[in-house]
Design a protein around this motif. Structure first.
Motif, PDB file in Angstrom:
ATOM      1  N   VAL A 147      23.181  -2.583   2.501  1.00  0.00           N
ATOM      2  CA  VAL A 147      22.167  -1.620   2.070  1.00  0.00           C
ATOM      3  C   VAL A 147      22.474  -0.235   2.617  1.00  0.00           C
ATOM      4  O   VAL A 147      22.366   0.771   1.910  1.00  0.00           O
ATOM      5  CB  VAL A 147      20.761  -2.072   2.494  1.00  0.00           C
ATOM      6  N   GLY A 148      22.879  -0.164   3.895  1.00  0.00           N
ATOM      7  CA  GLY A 148      23.211   1.130   4.471  1.00  0.00           C
ATOM      8  C   GLY A 148      24.359   1.811   3.753  1.00  0.00           C
ATOM      9  O   GLY A 148      24.360   3.027   3.554  1.00  0.00           O
ATOM     10  N   LEU A 149      25.348   1.033   3.343  1.00  0.00           N
ATOM     11  CA  LEU A 149      26.515   1.599   2.677  1.00  0.00           C
ATOM     12  C   LEU A 149      26.237   1.960   1.227  1.00  0.00           C
ATOM     13  O   LEU A 149      26.606   3.048   0.764  1.00  0.00           O
ATOM     14  CB  LEU A 149      27.681   0.603   2.737  1.00  0.00           C
ATOM     15  N   LEU A 150      25.596   1.062   0.511  1.00  0.00           N
ATOM     16  CA  LEU A 150      25.454   1.231  -0.932  1.00  0.00           C
ATOM     17  C   LEU A 150      24.061   1.663  -1.367  1.00  0.00           C
ATOM     18  O   LEU A 150      23.904   2.224  -2.447  1.00  0.00           O
ATOM     19  CB  LEU A 150      25.804  -0.079  -1.647  1.00  0.00           C
ATOM     20  N   GLY A 151      23.050   1.404  -0.536  1.00  0.00           N
ATOM     21  CA  GLY A 151      21.677   1.663  -0.956  1.00  0.00           C
ATOM     22  C   GLY A 151      21.019   2.868  -0.335  1.00  0.00           C
ATOM     23  O   GLY A 151      19.975   3.316  -0.829  1.00  0.00           O
ATOM     24  N   THR A 152      21.583   3.422   0.735  1.00  0.00           N
ATOM     25  CA  THR A 152      20.972   4.602   1.364  1.00  0.00           C
ATOM     26  C   THR A 152      21.949   5.752   1.585  1.00  0.00           C
ATOM     27  O   THR A 152      21.510   6.866   1.879  1.00  0.00           O
ATOM     28  CB  THR A 152      20.320   4.242   2.718  1.00  0.00           C
ATOM     29  N   SER A 153      23.246   5.523   1.486  1.00  0.00           N
ATOM     30  CA  SER A 153      24.224   6.608   1.641  1.00  0.00           C
ATOM     31  C   SER A 153      24.200   7.481   0.384  1.00  0.00           C
ATOM     32  O   SER A 153      24.563   7.020  -0.706  1.00  0.00           O
ATOM     33  CB  SER A 153      25.630   6.041   1.864  1.00  0.00           C
ATOM     34  N   LEU A 154      23.772   8.714   0.528  1.00  0.00           N
ATOM     35  CA  LEU A 154      23.631   9.619  -0.614  1.00  0.00           C
ATOM     36  C   LEU A 154      24.983  10.234  -0.956  1.00  0.00           C
ATOM     37  O   LEU A 154      25.652  10.817  -0.095  1.00  0.00           O
ATOM     38  CB  LEU A 154      22.613  10.714  -0.292  1.00  0.00           C
ATOM     39  N   ILE A 155      25.377  10.125  -2.206  1.00  0.00           N
ATOM     40  CA  ILE A 155      26.685  10.624  -2.631  1.00  0.00           C
ATOM     41  C   ILE A 155      26.635  12.148  -2.771  1.00  0.00           C
ATOM     42  O   ILE A 155      25.718  12.707  -3.372  1.00  0.00           O
ATOM     43  CB  ILE A 155      27.115   9.965  -3.956  1.00  0.00           C
ATOM     44  N   LEU A 156      27.666  12.806  -2.222  1.00  0.00           N
ATOM     45  CA  LEU A 156      27.712  14.263  -2.134  1.00  0.00           C
ATOM     46  C   LEU A 156      28.802  14.836  -3.036  1.00  0.00           C
ATOM     47  O   LEU A 156      29.851  14.215  -3.220  1.00  0.00           O
ATOM     48  CB  LEU A 156      27.993  14.701  -0.699  1.00  0.00           C
ATOM     49  N   PRO A 157      28.589  16.054  -3.559  1.00  0.00           N
ATOM     50  CA  PRO A 157      29.634  16.709  -4.344  1.00  0.00           C
ATOM     51  C   PRO A 157      30.686  17.330  -3.419  1.00  0.00           C
ATOM     52  O   PRO A 157      30.380  18.218  -2.618  1.00  0.00           O
ATOM     53  CB  PRO A 157      28.876  17.789  -5.119  1.00  0.00           C
ATOM     54  N   LYS A 158      31.905  16.876  -3.537  1.00  0.00           N
ATOM     55  CA  LYS A 158      32.978  17.375  -2.696  1.00  0.00           C
ATOM     56  C   LYS A 158      33.154  18.872  -2.865  1.00  0.00           C
ATOM     57  O   LYS A 158      33.380  19.603  -1.880  1.00  0.00           O
ATOM     58  CB  LYS A 158      34.277  16.642  -3.022  1.00  0.00           C
ATOM     59  N   HIS A 159      33.016  19.365  -4.098  1.00  0.00           N
ATOM     60  CA  HIS A 159      33.285  20.784  -4.358  1.00  0.00           C
ATOM     61  C   HIS A 159      32.212  21.697  -3.755  1.00  0.00           C
ATOM     62  O   HIS A 159      32.406  22.910  -3.672  1.00  0.00           O
ATOM     63  CB  HIS A 159      33.428  21.043  -5.863  1.00  0.00           C
ATOM     64  N   ILE A 160      31.102  21.128  -3.301  1.00  0.00           N
ATOM     65  CA  ILE A 160      30.047  21.920  -2.659  1.00  0.00           C
ATOM     66  C   ILE A 160      30.105  21.812  -1.137  1.00  0.00           C
ATOM     67  O   ILE A 160      30.000  22.813  -0.432  1.00  0.00           O
ATOM     68  CB  ILE A 160      28.659  21.473  -3.160  1.00  0.00           C
ATOM     69  N   TRP A 161      30.297  20.604  -0.628  1.00  0.00           N
ATOM     70  CA  TRP A 161      30.169  20.372   0.819  1.00  0.00           C
ATOM     71  C   TRP A 161      31.483  20.452   1.575  1.00  0.00           C
ATOM     72  O   TRP A 161      31.474  20.605   2.811  1.00  0.00           O
ATOM     73  CB  TRP A 161      29.519  19.011   1.063  1.00  0.00           C
ATOM     74  N   GLU A 162      32.612  20.342   0.888  1.00  0.00           N
ATOM     75  CA  GLU A 162      33.895  20.392   1.596  1.00  0.00           C
ATOM     76  C   GLU A 162      34.050  21.737   2.305  1.00  0.00           C
ATOM     77  O   GLU A 162      33.799  22.792   1.737  1.00  0.00           O
ATOM     78  CB  GLU A 162      35.046  20.180   0.613  1.00  0.00           C
ATOM     79  N   GLY A 163      34.433  21.686   3.556  1.00  0.00           N
ATOM     80  CA  GLY A 163      34.601  22.900   4.335  1.00  0.00           C
ATOM     81  C   GLY A 163      33.367  23.329   5.092  1.00  0.00           C
ATOM     82  O   GLY A 163      33.433  24.241   5.918  1.00  0.00           O
ATOM     83  N   ASN A 164      32.240  22.688   4.829  1.00  0.00           N
ATOM     84  CA  ASN A 164      31.011  22.990   5.565  1.00  0.00           C
ATOM     85  C   ASN A 164      31.057  22.231   6.885  1.00  0.00           C
ATOM     86  O   ASN A 164      30.837  21.023   6.938  1.00  0.00           O
ATOM     87  CB  ASN A 164      29.785  22.575   4.742  1.00  0.00           C
ATOM     88  N   GLU A 165      31.334  22.935   7.975  1.00  0.00           N
ATOM     89  CA  GLU A 165      31.524  22.283   9.256  1.00  0.00           C
ATOM     90  C   GLU A 165      30.221  21.971   9.970  1.00  0.00           C
ATOM     91  O   GLU A 165      30.201  21.212  10.935  1.00  0.00           O
ATOM     92  CB  GLU A 165      32.414  23.149  10.148  1.00  0.00           C
ATOM     93  N   ASP A 166      29.116  22.547   9.527  1.00  0.00           N
ATOM     94  CA  ASP A 166      27.819  22.258  10.136  1.00  0.00           C
ATOM     95  C   ASP A 166      26.805  21.979   9.035  1.00  0.00           C
ATOM     96  O   ASP A 166      25.954  22.808   8.723  1.00  0.00           O
ATOM     97  CB  ASP A 166      27.353  23.415  11.017  1.00  0.00           C
ATOM     98  N   PRO A 167      26.886  20.792   8.414  1.00  0.00           N
ATOM     99  CA  PRO A 167      26.015  20.503   7.272  1.00  0.00           C
ATOM    100  C   PRO A 167      24.542  20.392   7.634  1.00  0.00           C
ATOM    101  O   PRO A 167      23.689  20.461   6.750  1.00  0.00           O
ATOM    102  CB  PRO A 167      26.553  19.169   6.756  1.00  0.00           C
ATOM    103  N   THR A 168      24.223  20.225   8.910  1.00  0.00           N
ATOM    104  CA  THR A 168      22.810  20.124   9.292  1.00  0.00           C
ATOM    105  C   THR A 168      22.125  21.484   9.300  1.00  0.00           C
ATOM    106  O   THR A 168      20.892  21.554   9.323  1.00  0.00           O
ATOM    107  CB  THR A 168      22.662  19.487  10.679  1.00  0.00           C
ATOM    108  N   ALA A 169      22.905  22.560   9.285  1.00  0.00           N
ATOM    109  CA  ALA A 169      22.328  23.904   9.295  1.00  0.00           C
ATOM    110  C   ALA A 169      21.970  24.332   7.873  1.00  0.00           C
ATOM    111  O   ALA A 169      22.604  23.941   6.896  1.00  0.00           O
ATOM    112  CB  ALA A 169      23.316  24.897   9.904  1.00  0.00           C
ATOM    113  N   GLY A 170      20.939  25.143   7.753  1.00  0.00           N
ATOM    114  CA  GLY A 170      20.549  25.664   6.454  1.00  0.00           C
ATOM    115  C   GLY A 170      19.626  24.724   5.712  1.00  0.00           C
ATOM    116  O   GLY A 170      19.456  23.554   6.068  1.00  0.00           O
ATOM    117  N   VAL A 171      19.000  25.240   4.645  1.00  0.00           N
ATOM    118  CA  VAL A 171      17.982  24.475   3.913  1.00  0.00           C
ATOM    119  C   VAL A 171      18.423  24.080   2.507  1.00  0.00           C
ATOM    120  O   VAL A 171      17.677  23.409   1.806  1.00  0.00           O
ATOM    121  CB  VAL A 171      16.664  25.267   3.842  1.00  0.00           C
TER     122      VAL A 171
END
Length: 554
Positions: A161-185
């Motif tokens: 469930v943790g792997l397939l049911g709650t891990s939210l899939i992210l767009p690589k072209h948006i998040w790649e290179g973001n070294e601090d993803p917890t920052a910002g809204v």
């Protein structure tokens, strides 16, 4: 519990019903031809004013709808049954015989809401992105344009469930290179879900249908309201201004008589979070296991059920296994239920055996330090607020001074994330499978906590700062096997430790009261077809339900 099989594939359902409704701003628009558009589904899911636009999935407090409506996992798992998972971005999955390899087939017609196609590279990126990378992951590769293989150092049967049911899939072209993803809204989130962010105001926010979604939503928009307290929400339900919410209401019958659909289901455990671990920076009398046990014995749970929860809650187990569903996992000799009546004499005996004695005010103390504690619950959660006052009274009868207060949701969230509290009346999340492994792993292991003052990662829920090597080892043992006997032995070891240590002091199994407008909208879960957990506080379940709704008569 997990089915005793090493290979399991899920086939995409033909004619998958969609129609995701997310929550938007303000009050409901009128229905019918006079309005020119369909009625907007209006939801209250706990947001308070003012609304702060935060759609960052790595934030500890993103707005409701971020998870499930904008960002989706690969599959939906129904915690109310043992049925197969339903496909979302994934269409099938298969474990290897030893549970160390997981092969996933990816939908070939999904797009991000900016129009870019969803690819296997996005899935590989999501699982290897440092902030979201599973601890045991050793490799993630694209086998072909529709298939991803994940490899782990340990078997992952119990973590499906943790792997397939709650891990939210992210767009690589948006998040790649973001070294601090917890920052910002992340005000303009790019996701794969059936809705995109619409209008935002101080009192509400709206999602509108995502034209790029692989299965067009049947509802054009969903509005989320921000309301300060259950009573205000109840008034809006009665006025016909809320179509979907899960709140506590002692006057539920009047709302049902007024035309709302109504469902009550066992919900998440209500517990006292205790900042339990002095070695990680917790301070206060609650760091002593004897004090936690005395509070456990001092609570009159039946009175709390009757007076604070109008008789709707049910007993919970100090083993943290879900009674009824998980009974087979409660070890022989372990207490099945927390006591329903108070035993102040037994509480006093526990404290006196630990070296405490009553002072002139009738409060137990040790080394001149009285057992005086502060306990808070979220302001406006009237059932929890009332329960807090009752616990204050019950503890006093056992020579323990607890001062019950309230604070904002943000203070609640910040406090448990950083460990800066003594006691908080809160809740735990029921696991999505008939197996308590996930609650043991996420809420009790050392890996899922941090020193006081350090904020937990968004997917880490060990708010109590509990750390016990026996628990850590037993959780690891259970995660490495598909043998039910080995797993049961590991769970018995965990239960022995946590029943003694009580980092989370059990109160009761909360009952989720959910109100829904089944006059204007069709497709809600029913007792005969409980295809998802009907509770707005469960983000992924709520999103899946919205995905199955449609305007009445269409």
């Amino acid at each position: 519990m997990l089915r005793n099989t090493h290979r399991h594939r899920i086939l995409a359902a033909v004619g998958f019903v969609s129609g995701l409704a997310i929550m938007a701003t303000g009050c409901s628009s009128p229905s019918g031809d006079d309005a020119g558009t369909e009625k907007t589904l209006t939801v209250f899911a706990g947001a308070q004013t003012p609304v702060v636009a935060n759609f960052n999935p790595f934030s500890p407090s993103p707005l409701a709808g971020t998870t499930g409506l904008v960002y989706q996992p690969l599959f939906h798992f129904n915690r109310m049954s043992s049925e197969d998972a339903k496909p979302l971005l994934g269409t099938a999955y298969e474990f290897s015989e030893d549970g160390r390899e997981l092969t996933i087939d990816i939908r070939d017609d999904a797009k991000w809401n900016d129009g870019e196609p969803v690819t296997v590279d996005d899935v590989v990126f999501t699982f290897t992105y440092e902030v979201a990378r599973p601890e045991a992951l050793t490799d993630a590769v694209a086998v072909d344009e529709d298939t991803v293989k994940l490899t782990f150092s340990d078997p992952q049967f119990v973590n499906v469930v943790g792997l397939l049911g709650t891990s939210l899939i992210l767009p690589k072209h948006i998040w790649e290179g973001n070294e601090d993803p917890t920052a910002g809204v992340n005000e303009n989130p790019v996701g794969t879900g059936p809705y995109v962010v619409g209008e935002i105001s101080g009192g509400s926010y709206t999602f509108t249908a995502n034209e790029e979604y692989w299965a067009a939503p049947a509802l054009e928009s969903v509005r989320y309201l921000a309301i300060d307290g259950n009573q205000a929400a109840e008034d809006l339900i009665a006025a016909g201004e809320i179509d979907y919410t899960s709140i506590f209401s002692a006057n539920y019958q009047s709302l049902v008589d007024g035309g709302m659909g109504y469902m009550v289901l066992p919900s998440d455990p209500t517990v006292l979070y205790t900042c339990a671990n002095a070695d990680l920076g917790c301070t206060g009398p609650q760091t002593d296991p004897a004090v936690r046990e005395a509070i456990y014995l001092a609570i009159d749970r039946q009175t709390i059920t009757d007076k604070a929860f109008v008789g709707l809650t049910t007993p919970m187990s100090p083993t943290l296994a879900l009674l009824g569903r998980d009974d087979a996992w409660i070890g022989d000799g372990q207490p099945k239920e927390a006591p329903q009546t108070a035993d102040p004499e037994a509480a006093g005996e526990v404290l006196e055996a630990a070296g405490y004695a009553k002072n002139g005010d009738g409060i137990y103390e040790k080394d001149g330090v009285p057992v005086e504690l502060t306990m808070n619950s979220v302001d406006g959660w009237t059932d929890y607020n009332n329960a807090g006052k009752l616990i204050e009274e019950q503890a006093a009868a056992a020579g323990i001074k607890i001062t019950a207060g309230t604070f904002s949701w943000q203070e609640f969230s910040d406090g448990r994330q950083t460990g800066q509290f003594e006691l908080m009346l809160g809740f735990m999340k029921t696991t999505s499978l008939a197996d308590p492994w996930q609650i043991y792993n996420d809420f009790l292991t050392t890996e899922f906590t941090a020193p006081v003052g350090e904020q937990l990662a968004p997917s880490h829920f060990n708010f109590t700062r509990y750390s016990n090597p026996i628990v850590d080892e037993a959780v690891a043992t259970a995660s490495a096997t598909d043998d039910e006997a080995v797993k049961a032995e590991a769970y018995d070891a965990i239960q022995t430790e946590i029943v003694r240590d009580l980092p989370y002091i059990p109160v009761n199994m909360n009952a989720a009261q959910t109100f829904f407008n089944d006059t204007d909208f069709d497709g809600w879960p029913t007792e005969d077809n409980l295809y998802a957990y009907q509770q707005t506080g469960s983000a992924l379940d709520m999103a899946y339900i919205l995905q199955n709704l449609k305007p009445a008569g269409k």
